[in-house]
Design a protein around this motif. Structure first.
Motif, PDB file in Angstrom:
ATOM      1  N   MET A 165       0.989  -1.191  -0.059  1.00 47.63           N
ATOM      2  CA  MET A 165       0.050   0.012   0.035  1.00 47.63           C
ATOM      3  C   MET A 165       0.832   1.259  -0.181  1.00 47.63           C
ATOM      4  SD  MET A 165      -3.046   1.008  -0.279  1.00 47.63           S
ATOM      5  CE  MET A 165      -3.839  -0.425   0.207  1.00 47.63           C
ATOM      6  N   GLU A 166       1.879   1.438   0.731  1.00 48.37           N
ATOM      7  CA  GLU A 166       2.724   2.537   0.818  1.00 48.37           C
ATOM      8  C   GLU A 166       3.618   2.735  -0.419  1.00 48.37           C
ATOM      9  OE1 GLU A 166       2.650   0.109   3.056  1.00 48.37           O
ATOM     10  OE2 GLU A 166       2.591   0.843   5.114  1.00 48.37           O
ATOM     11  N   VAL A 167       3.786   1.438  -0.967  1.00 45.47           N
ATOM     12  CA  VAL A 167       4.625   1.546  -2.318  1.00 45.47           C
ATOM     13  C   VAL A 167       3.620   2.197  -3.374  1.00 45.47           C
ATOM     14  CG1 VAL A 167       5.568   0.300  -4.251  1.00 45.47           C
ATOM     15  CG2 VAL A 167       6.214  -0.160  -1.865  1.00 45.47           C
ATOM     16  N   LEU A 168       2.121   1.740  -3.564  1.00 46.89           N
ATOM     17  CA  LEU A 168       1.459   2.188  -4.459  1.00 46.89           C
ATOM     18  C   LEU A 168       1.043   3.737  -4.328  1.00 46.89           C
ATOM     19  CD1 LEU A 168      -0.953  -0.904  -4.747  1.00 46.89           C
ATOM     20  CD2 LEU A 168       0.714  -0.003  -6.498  1.00 46.89           C
ATOM     21  N   ILE A 169       0.836   4.088  -3.026  1.00 44.85           N
ATOM     22  CA  ILE A 169       0.485   5.245  -2.638  1.00 44.85           C
ATOM     23  C   ILE A 169       1.381   6.536  -3.052  1.00 44.85           C
ATOM     24  CG2 ILE A 169      -0.300   7.097  -0.813  1.00 44.85           C
ATOM     25  CD1 ILE A 169      -1.296   4.962   0.555  1.00 44.85           C
ATOM     26  N   MET A 170       2.867   5.990  -2.651  1.00 44.13           N
ATOM     27  CA  MET A 170       3.975   7.107  -2.956  1.00 44.13           C
ATOM     28  C   MET A 170       4.192   7.239  -4.568  1.00 44.13           C
ATOM     29  SD  MET A 170       6.536   6.448   0.249  1.00 44.13           S
ATOM     30  CE  MET A 170       7.453   7.871   0.181  1.00 44.13           C
ATOM     31  N   GLY A 171       4.139   5.855  -4.934  1.00 41.15           N
ATOM     32  CA  GLY A 171       4.350   5.884  -6.421  1.00 41.15           C
ATOM     33  C   GLY A 171       3.370   6.766  -7.407  1.00 41.15           C
ATOM     34  N   LEU A 172       2.011   6.322  -6.865  1.00 41.59           N
ATOM     35  CA  LEU A 172       0.889   7.109  -7.597  1.00 41.59           C
ATOM     36  C   LEU A 172       0.725   8.521  -7.610  1.00 41.59           C
ATOM     37  CD1 LEU A 172      -1.859   4.414  -7.105  1.00 41.59           C
ATOM     38  CD2 LEU A 172      -0.400   4.722  -9.212  1.00 41.59           C
ATOM     39  N   VAL A 173       1.316   8.833  -6.343  1.00 39.70           N
ATOM     40  CA  VAL A 173       1.150  10.756  -5.805  1.00 39.70           C
ATOM     41  C   VAL A 173       2.176  11.225  -6.770  1.00 39.70           C
ATOM     42  CG1 VAL A 173       1.854  12.081  -4.122  1.00 39.70           C
ATOM     43  CG2 VAL A 173       0.233  10.317  -3.610  1.00 39.70           C
ATOM     44  N   PHE A 174       3.368  10.465  -6.735  1.00 37.61           N
ATOM     45  CA  PHE A 174       4.546  11.092  -7.553  1.00 37.61           C
ATOM     46  C   PHE A 174       4.057  11.101  -9.241  1.00 37.61           C
ATOM     47  CE2 PHE A 174       8.035   9.924 -10.645  1.00 37.61           C
ATOM     48  CZ  PHE A 174       8.708  11.157 -10.819  1.00 37.61           C
ATOM     49  N   LEU A 175       3.482  10.162  -9.612  1.00 38.03           N
ATOM     50  CA  LEU A 175       3.260   9.907 -11.015  1.00 38.03           C
ATOM     51  C   LEU A 175       2.128  10.930 -11.349  1.00 38.03           C
ATOM     52  CD1 LEU A 175       3.146   6.122 -11.617  1.00 38.03           C
ATOM     53  CD2 LEU A 175       4.903   7.980 -12.672  1.00 38.03           C
ATOM     54  N   PHE A 176       1.186  11.230 -10.102  1.00 39.46           N
ATOM     55  CA  PHE A 176       0.153  12.173 -10.559  1.00 39.46           C
ATOM     56  C   PHE A 176       0.769  13.363 -10.904  1.00 39.46           C
ATOM     57  CE2 PHE A 176      -2.763  15.268  -8.721  1.00 39.46           C
ATOM     58  CZ  PHE A 176      -3.963  15.136  -9.632  1.00 39.46           C
TER      59      PHE A 176
END
Length: 835
Positions: free
Chosen positions: A246-257
């Motif tokens: 979950m942490e990986v997905l959240i941080m990765g998606l926030v950056f990509l956004f």
């Protein structure tokens, strides 16, 4: 984790010093580039302030006599100002910085690659050749042959080969020293033997192409580093057997956004917003994090050592990239800036997204198990890192393909703008125009090319083309220079309402830009729309309360349109601005309301030329009776007058005023009489002021004469009475009693007969008979009806044994002397002739 971040702990002292020296260079260049980015258009366009000198006749206090107070008409000068965009101003400093970054960065890269063999060594040789080809050394010698390149490549190639063969015995310090020495030698040779004016500028501006290519390589290389750093933080904080997915997905998606927002903003798909990070910030973040990330890649892939090779190659690429960004922002090369920002945002989206996918596919079990997967992130079990990079490259190509060939045209346009800038600095405006037009051909509405072409048109006094190019410069992205320039040159061609329309539209686009309101008020004043003028002047001053033009215009408005009774109040409302225009307008108001002035802060340029604002300030200050002036003497006014013929008559007035109020009253009176006798249209004004001065000094008859000849019949009638004459004589006697018989007293009362006679007698006793004679002689010009002066004149002429002068004086003074006085003087003359 501490060892991962402070990786230099086990290095030698020299290695640490070298690393931190280059790291500080990077930080300094990053800060400088952010500064250049914040200035934007103002890196190449400055705001010239155009000052307009205006003159107005006002009534100033001149004389208080008996129960009457008299005023005289006097000219005062005030200044209106507005803004004009300058022609393109290019600084060669950026060329030096870029060339230094390119050569130093190349040295770092070659320092690393020279320690490797095989294909890596060949990569270094290709890089060296590419740099030398890009900078076009043959341009420095105006030759079509390639011998300058061949000579440079031979020297550099042998150096590269030597450092490769001696890599084991040469440390980083020595290798860098060798390369820096070679570059300095080549640059000095170019400076010595070049046949063009700006050889360093030529090398740097033609070399922009290699800088852009290396920047693209570097941006692609470090595009994933923000995502990699975020994943490393999650991995390091992971708890075993507790999923980190979950942490990986959240941080990765926030950056990509956020990266996607940057991309969409740069591609003009969404509007600019303060919440969207600039593309340059994304690039810098990736670049700085890559210093640690590239170490991890080097160690895990074991392609080469980080300390010996990887670090210096990375720092070299980073340095060249920052130099390229700084050059693009500093020269306001808009197509190049847009291309770099597009590539930075696209590579961040592609590199970050593909790397996140790569990490999830390869390390899913480790992430689910809460294990520190960052330690093996470049040792994937399935999808190799190389394949991921190739996939990112395809994504980049795809996103650029969505823009068709526009990005390629922007790249070419940026390069042609850079070459056009070189020819601009070289002074070859025809070649500069050719390259700017070529750049505009690739990107028709880019600001840089069109502003540069407008600038060349202004220099050539071609207002028609200036309008065309200023209009095109604002088509794609409205900017202040295009609006103000377009308005100015439309007005110059008598398209008044079109010029006014441009400024009004500009205030809608840039409602916080005070320069637009200032120029709008300037145009509206010509149409006499005074309500709108005041509204826009107030708006401009509210937006920039400390700006000199805005404050000067506010004061000028009230000087031109307000009643003097309001001037003191309005002057108090203007509290900002330290320019000479503000001082000039304050001095103009002070003359009417009677405030004291101090001229000690006046500074003249070395060439003694007066600009409009200095001229107005000097003229108003010298014309004021309550000015403290130990700065500019009357003699200096004459010297200034010789260098400023356009202000000859006003400076003659100022000279007379300075003499009368602060130096020698009689000299001032004589200077004002000279002005009154001139054929100037201001002659009546000069005569009126002279009449008031003479009345103040007790020269009653001449005062009335000059007042009548000036047309001031009312003042002459009020003063031409027996009662006033008696009071004048009484005042002169009182003044004489309060002054000692000295020449200093004469300067204060140059036409007072009683002071003059006492002083002349004192001079005669001192043996200065000629001085005594001259004192009376010059006073008689303005006191021709004084019996006391005529008696004294005859006596002083006799003291000098000048019988003819004494007889002439007696004849001229007879109408004012009694018969007894005439007989007594005639006897003295006869005694002089007796043997």
């Amino acid at each position: 984790m501490k060892e991962d971040w402070i990786f230099w702990g086990n290095w030698s002292k020299k290695e640490k010093i070298l690393f931190f020296a280059f790291f500080l260079c990077l930080i300094g260049l990053i800060a400088y580039t952010f500064f250049l980015k914040s200035k934007g258009l103002e890196n190449v366009v400055h705001w010239d302030v155009v000052s307009v000198l205006r003159e107005k006749l006002v009534q100033t206090p001149a004389l208080y006599w008996d129960k009457f107070s008299f005023s005289s008409t006097a000219p005062l000068w005030y200044v209106n100002e507005y803004y004009s965009p300058s022609t393109i101003q290019l600084s060669p400093v950026l060329s030096y910085i870029y060339l230094a970054a390119l050569l130093l960065g190349t040295s770092l890269i070659l320092n690393g690659l020279s320690r490797l063999r095989g294909v890596w060594f060949l990569v270094g040789a290709l890089l060296l050749g590419g740099v030398l080809v890009a900078v076009r050394p043959e341009n420095l010698f105006l030759t079509a042959h390639r011998w300058p390149f061949l000579v440079a490549f031979t020297i550099c190639g042998l150096t590269y080969y030597f450092t490769h063969n001696a890599a084991k015995s040469l440390n980083v310090f020595k290798t860098l020293g060798i390369w820096i020495g070679v570059w300095i030698l080549l640059v000095l040779v170019c400076l010595k033997f070049s046949v063009i004016n700006v050889p360093v500028v030529a090398l740097s501006h033609y070399g922009v192409s290699i800088g852009v290519l290396l920047s693209m390589l570097f941006m692609f290389l470090c595009a994933h580093e923000i995502v990699s750093a975020l994943l490393s933080i999650v991995s390091d904080r992971a708890v075993k057997e507790k999923s980190s997915l979950m942490e990986v997905l959240i941080m990765g998606l926030v950056f990509l956004f956020n990266a996607l927002l940057v991309y969409l903003e740069n591609s003009n798909r969404i509007s600019t917003g303060s919440y969207i990070p600039p593309a340059f910030l994304v690039f810098v973040s990736n670049g700085l994090l890559g210093i640690w990330g590239f170490r991890k890649l080097s160690e895990q892939k074991e392609w080469f050592t980080y300390l010996g090779v990887g670090l210096w190659v990375y720092l070299g690429l980073f340095l060249v990239s920052l130099g390229t960004w700084a050059f693009a922002y500093g020269t306001y090369n808009t197509p190049l800036i847009e291309f770099l920002e597009d590539f930075a945002s696209i590579s961040a989206v592609a590199g970050g997204g593909v790397f996140l996918t790569y990490s999830l596919l390869n390390f899913w079990p480790l992430i689910k198990g809460g294990l520190p997967f960052h330690k093996v992130i470049y040792k994937p079990p399935f999808l190799s890192f190389i394949i991921a990079r190739v996939a990112a490259l395809f994504v980049i190509f795809f996103l650029f393909a969505l823009k068709s060939q526009y990005s390629l045209y922007q790249f070419k346009s940026g390069l042609h703008n850079a070459i056009g800038d070189f020819y601009e600095l070289e002074g070859d405006f025809r070649s500069a125009e050719t390259y700017y037009k070529s750049a505009a051909g690739f990107d028709a509405y880019n600001q840089k090319s069109n502003l540069a072409l407008a600038s060349l048109s202004v220099k050539a006094k071609d207002d028609v083309n200036a309008v065309i190019y200023y209009r095109q410069a604002g088509e794609k992205q409205p900017n202040l220079a295009s609006i103000l320039g377009l308005s100015q040159y439309l007005d110059a061609q008598d398209f008044y309402f079109d010029a006014l329309f441009q400024l009004k539209e500009g205030t809608k686009l840039f409602p916080q830009e005070h320069k637009l309101y200032t120029n709008l008020a300037h145009l509206q004043e010509r149409a006499g729309v005074m309500d709108s003028v005041l509204v826009n002047i107030n708006q401009a001053m509210d937006l920039c309360p400390k700006c000199a033009p805005e404050n000067a215009n506010f004061l000028a408005f009230w000087i031109a349109n307000g009643k003097p009774e309001k001037w003191e109040e309005m002057s108090a409302l203007s509290k900002g601005g330290e320019g000479y225009s503000v001082k000039a307008n304050r001095a103009a108001m002070a003359r009417v309301i009677g405030e004291e002035l101090d001229l000690s802060d006046f500074r003249l340029e070395k060439d003694s030329l007066l600009d409009v604002s200095r001229a107005a300030y000097l003229l108003n200050s010298l014309s004021h009776g309550f000015t403290k002036n130990e700065k500019v003497t009357a003699e200096e006014v004459r010297k200034i007058q010789q260098k400023n013929e356009e202000y000859f008559e006003p400076l003659s007035w100022a000279y007379a005023m300075q003499k009368y109020y602060r130096e020698d009253k009689l000299d001032g009176i004589k200077a004002m009489r000279t002005l009154g006798d001139s054929p100037s249209k201001m002659a009546p004004v000069y005569k009126q002021n002279l009449g008031m001065w003479l009345m103040n000094e007790g020269a009653y008859t001449k005062a009335i004469e000059f007042l009548k000849s000036s047309g001031d019949e009312s003042s002459a009638a009020l003063l031409n009475t027996p009662e006033i004459r008696i009071k004048v004589d009484s005042a002169l006697r009182g003044q004489s009693e309060s002054l000692a018989p000295t020449l200093e007293a004469v300067k204060k009362a140059p036409l007072n007969p009683y002071v003059l006679v006492k002083t002349a007698d004192a001079l005669s006793k001192e043996g200065r008979k000629l001085d005594a004679y001259n004192l009376i002689f010059y006073a008689l010009e303005f006191q021709p009806d004084s019996p006391l002066l005529w008696r004294t004149y005859v006596q002083k002429a006799l003291d000098l044994s000048m019988k003819a002068y004494a007889e002439e004086g007696l004849e001229n003074g007879s109408p004012y002397l009694s018969q007894d006085e005439i007989m007594a003087l005639r006897e003295k003359i006869q005694r002089l002739t007796m043997p």
